[in-house]
Design a protein around this motif. Structure first.
Motif, PDB file in Angstrom:
ATOM      1  N   PRO A  55       0.721  -1.297   0.126  1.00 46.16           N
ATOM      2  CA  PRO A  55      -0.009   0.038   0.130  1.00 46.16           C
ATOM      3  C   PRO A  55       1.001   1.169  -0.041  1.00 46.16           C
ATOM      4  N   GLU A  56       1.948   1.249   0.683  1.00 46.25           N
ATOM      5  CA  GLU A  56       2.864   2.597   0.855  1.00 46.25           C
ATOM      6  C   GLU A  56       3.699   2.552  -0.670  1.00 46.25           C
ATOM      7  N   TYR A  57       3.542   1.612  -1.568  1.00 42.80           N
ATOM      8  CA  TYR A  57       4.516   1.669  -2.582  1.00 42.80           C
ATOM      9  C   TYR A  57       3.556   2.167  -3.753  1.00 42.80           C
ATOM     10  N   TYR A  58       3.464   3.661  -4.017  1.00 47.06           N
ATOM     11  CA  TYR A  58       2.759   4.150  -5.082  1.00 47.06           C
ATOM     12  C   TYR A  58       3.073   3.966  -6.451  1.00 47.06           C
ATOM     13  N   PRO A  59       4.576   3.901  -6.618  1.00 43.70           N
ATOM     14  CA  PRO A  59       4.902   3.942  -8.049  1.00 43.70           C
ATOM     15  C   PRO A  59       4.325   3.091  -9.168  1.00 43.70           C
ATOM     16  N   THR A  60       4.094   1.949  -8.861  1.00 38.22           N
ATOM     17  CA  THR A  60       3.786   0.746  -9.727  1.00 38.22           C
ATOM     18  C   THR A  60       2.317   0.791 -10.112  1.00 38.22           C
ATOM     19  N   ARG A  61       1.342   1.456  -9.008  1.00 35.37           N
ATOM     20  CA  ARG A  61       0.088   1.254  -9.325  1.00 35.37           C
ATOM     21  C   ARG A  61      -0.493   2.788  -9.937  1.00 35.37           C
ATOM     22  N   THR A  62       0.666   3.843  -9.746  1.00 37.24           N
ATOM     23  CA  THR A  62       0.373   4.970 -10.383  1.00 37.24           C
ATOM     24  C   THR A  62       0.833   4.880 -11.859  1.00 37.24           C
ATOM     25  N   GLU A  63       1.837   4.344 -12.178  1.00 42.97           N
ATOM     26  CA  GLU A  63       2.218   4.261 -13.562  1.00 42.97           C
ATOM     27  C   GLU A  63       1.245   3.258 -14.174  1.00 42.97           C
ATOM     28  N   THR A  64       0.875   2.247 -13.409  1.00 40.67           N
ATOM     29  CA  THR A  64      -0.068   1.284 -14.215  1.00 40.67           C
ATOM     30  C   THR A  64      -1.413   2.155 -14.640  1.00 40.67           C
ATOM     31  N   GLN A  65      -1.954   3.096 -13.842  1.00 40.69           N
ATOM     32  CA  GLN A  65      -3.055   3.947 -13.985  1.00 40.69           C
ATOM     33  C   GLN A  65      -2.937   4.762 -15.306  1.00 40.69           C
ATOM     34  N   ILE A  66      -1.622   5.417 -15.344  1.00 41.10           N
ATOM     35  CA  ILE A  66      -1.215   6.088 -16.364  1.00 41.10           C
ATOM     36  C   ILE A  66      -1.085   5.341 -17.659  1.00 41.10           C
ATOM     37  N   LEU A  67      -0.584   4.217 -17.746  1.00 40.19           N
ATOM     38  CA  LEU A  67      -0.690   3.208 -19.037  1.00 40.19           C
ATOM     39  C   LEU A  67      -1.888   2.676 -19.176  1.00 40.19           C
ATOM     40  N   GLN A  68      -2.972   2.429 -18.198  1.00 42.57           N
ATOM     41  CA  GLN A  68      -4.283   2.103 -18.595  1.00 42.57           C
ATOM     42  C   GLN A  68      -5.104   3.328 -19.547  1.00 42.57           C
ATOM     43  N   ALA A  69      -4.814   4.255 -18.902  1.00 41.98           N
ATOM     44  CA  ALA A  69      -5.425   5.619 -19.603  1.00 41.98           C
ATOM     45  C   ALA A  69      -4.928   5.773 -20.890  1.00 41.98           C
ATOM     46  N   HIS A  70      -3.368   5.810 -21.189  1.00 43.27           N
ATOM     47  CA  HIS A  70      -2.943   6.394 -21.987  1.00 43.27           C
ATOM     48  C   HIS A  70      -2.028   5.552 -22.977  1.00 43.27           C
ATOM     49  N   ALA A  71      -2.262   4.178 -22.847  1.00 41.66           N
ATOM     50  CA  ALA A  71      -1.445   3.367 -23.787  1.00 41.66           C
ATOM     51  C   ALA A  71      -1.660   3.569 -25.015  1.00 41.66           C
ATOM     52  N   GLY A  72      -3.019   3.596 -25.357  1.00 48.92           N
ATOM     53  CA  GLY A  72      -3.340   3.802 -26.948  1.00 48.92           C
ATOM     54  C   GLY A  72      -2.896   4.952 -27.372  1.00 48.92           C
ATOM     55  N   ASP A  73      -3.107   6.110 -26.627  1.00 51.89           N
ATOM     56  CA  ASP A  73      -2.317   7.256 -27.089  1.00 51.89           C
ATOM     57  C   ASP A  73      -0.744   7.055 -27.614  1.00 51.89           C
ATOM     58  N   ILE A  74      -0.081   6.328 -26.537  1.00 49.13           N
ATOM     59  CA  ILE A  74       1.389   6.175 -26.791  1.00 49.13           C
ATOM     60  C   ILE A  74       1.497   5.474 -28.044  1.00 49.13           C
ATOM     61  N   ALA A  75       0.781   4.275 -28.314  1.00 52.52           N
ATOM     62  CA  ALA A  75       1.103   3.607 -29.576  1.00 52.52           C
ATOM     63  C   ALA A  75       0.749   4.392 -30.589  1.00 52.52           C
ATOM     64  N   ALA A  76      -0.486   5.555 -30.709  1.00 50.63           N
ATOM     65  CA  ALA A  76      -0.982   6.134 -31.551  1.00 50.63           C
ATOM     66  C   ALA A  76       0.274   7.134 -32.108  1.00 50.63           C
ATOM     67  N   ALA A  77       0.969   7.550 -31.050  1.00 48.53           N
ATOM     68  CA  ALA A  77       1.911   8.470 -31.310  1.00 48.53           C
ATOM     69  C   ALA A  77       3.117   7.757 -31.932  1.00 48.53           C
ATOM     70  N   ALA A  78       3.467   6.600 -31.513  1.00 50.19           N
ATOM     71  CA  ALA A  78       4.631   5.867 -31.982  1.00 50.19           C
ATOM     72  C   ALA A  78       4.545   4.498 -32.264  1.00 50.19           C
ATOM     73  N   PRO A  79       3.920   4.222 -33.526  1.00 49.60           N
ATOM     74  CA  PRO A  79       3.367   3.264 -34.131  1.00 49.60           C
ATOM     75  C   PRO A  79       4.778   2.073 -34.362  1.00 49.60           C
ATOM     76  N   VAL A  80       5.114   1.254 -33.424  1.00 52.56           N
ATOM     77  CA  VAL A  80       6.612   0.706 -33.811  1.00 52.56           C
ATOM     78  C   VAL A  80       6.486  -0.721 -33.969  1.00 52.56           C
ATOM     79  N   GLU A  81       7.551  -1.349 -34.574  1.00 49.06           N
ATOM     80  CA  GLU A  81       7.950  -2.615 -34.963  1.00 49.06           C
ATOM     81  C   GLU A  81       8.417  -3.298 -33.692  1.00 49.06           C
ATOM     82  N   THR A  82       9.568  -2.768 -33.164  1.00 44.66           N
ATOM     83  CA  THR A  82      10.262  -3.417 -32.148  1.00 44.66           C
ATOM     84  C   THR A  82      10.192  -2.686 -30.731  1.00 44.66           C
ATOM     85  N   VAL A  83      10.097  -3.388 -29.628  1.00 43.65           N
ATOM     86  CA  VAL A  83      10.048  -2.834 -28.532  1.00 43.65           C
ATOM     87  C   VAL A  83      11.209  -3.331 -27.701  1.00 43.65           C
TER      88      VAL A  83
END
Length: 321
Positions: A55-83
């Motif tokens: 419960p004290e460790y906020y970074p993982t859940r907070t970063e996960t929330q950002i990814l849940q909200a914006h993964a589509g935006d990230i992929a749209a901004a940079a469609p890539v072949e290799t990660v």
């Protein structure tokens, strides 16, 4: 299913040699220190996964929330072949990105890079099962030294999540960003996770939890030294400390000797001495501000183009070209 981990950059023998060099340098210095990469043996990787659920460790859940909200935006901004994922660990959060990139129809290959062979192997099996049409290549390597040897193809995203960038001091960050810039071609991108400056009453408990999991994680580095280098460091004689350094805006994780300690790392013939109260610095975790990280990236020739954060402003993901 089993997938071979590429250990051509860093095999077990090479890793032991590097640990020996770091131990000799760090434990004989006036201000003792060890690089945080030595936390991540199999036990350390397991403990860190437990930390991410605290419960004290906020970074993982907070970063996960950002990814849940914006993964589509990230992929749209940079469609890539290799990660290329650096410090990949379990790659759990990365699946949110890979799902979005797969929906763009461009994703062909995922390279996961970590120092922990066990974490790489486990994650590679899970990723291969989830993305059967994507080539998964786990590579045991040090992201601070081996980027230029990775065989990428097509438009590429280097993904560095979890604010691991904060474990590097300013000079190390400058060298790392320079190496990333050298490894990228025009059109390639860096997706970077950064933990942001916030009050110490939020930061310190994230690195000194009530259940003592972070303390066990920190102390485990002594077990690594004992096991790999034939040591007899008395683990029970050390105490875990997490300290906020306001001048440098960073958390410092330390191990403090509760008494005078004389020990030996027999395989490298090194005698180790701690005075009572003397500390071993095991990790820094720098916290960032947008203008500061933008300037650091720019110094390396990387242009920050997108910035996503959570409503509280605890954490940020940035995309740079």
């Amino acid at each position: 299913m089993s997938i071979r981990v590429d250990d051509s950059f860093l095999d077990s023998a090479g890793a032991t040699d590097e640990l020996a060099a770091d131990a000799r340098a760090g434990l004989t210095s006036t201000a003792k220190s060890l690089p945080p990469r030595w936390f991540y043996d199999a036990r350390g990787s397991e403990l860190f996964e437990q930390i991410t659920d605290l419960p004290e460790y906020y970074p993982t859940r907070t970063e996960t929330q950002i990814l849940q909200a914006h993964a589509g935006d990230i992929a749209a901004a940079a469609p890539v072949e290799t990660v290329i994922e650096l410090g990949s660990g379990s790659s759990t959060k990365t699946q949110l990105l890979l799902d979005a990139w797969q929906r763009t129809g461009t994703l062909r290959r995922v390279i996961t890079l970590d120092v922990s062979a066990s974490a790489l192997a486990e994650a590679a099996v899970a990723l291969s099962a989830r993305y059967p049409t994507v080539e998964v290549q786990p590579v045991r390597a040090d992201f601070t030294r081996h980027l230029d040897g990775l065989a990428k193809s097509g438009r590429t995203a280097v993904v560095f999540l979890g604010s691991t960038i904060g474990n590097l001091d300013p000079a190390e960050r400058a060298a790392f960003f320079g190496a990333v810039r050298s490894a990228l071609d025009p059109g390639d991108v860096l997706l970077l996770g950064t933990d942001l400056v916030k009050p110490a009453e939020i930061l310190v408990p994230a690195y000194d939890d009530a259940a003592g999991i972070t303390a066990a994680f920190n102390l485990n580095v002594l077990q690594v030294l004992n096991r790999e280098l034939g040591g007899d460091l008395p683990i029970e004689a050390f105490d875990h400390r997490a300290v906020w350094n306001p001048a440098d805006e960073r958390i410092e994780m330390r191990l403090r000797a509760g008494r005078e300690i004389r020990a030996r790392l027999d395989r490298i013939g090194l005698d180790v001495h701690f005075d009572a109260g003397e500390e071993l610095l095991t990790e820094i975790s720098s916290k960032f501000r947008r203008d500061g990280i933008t300037a650091e990236l720019a110094m390396a020739g990387l242009n920050l183009t997108h910035w996503w954060t959570d409503p509280a402003g605890y954490f940020a993901l940035s995309l740079s070209q």
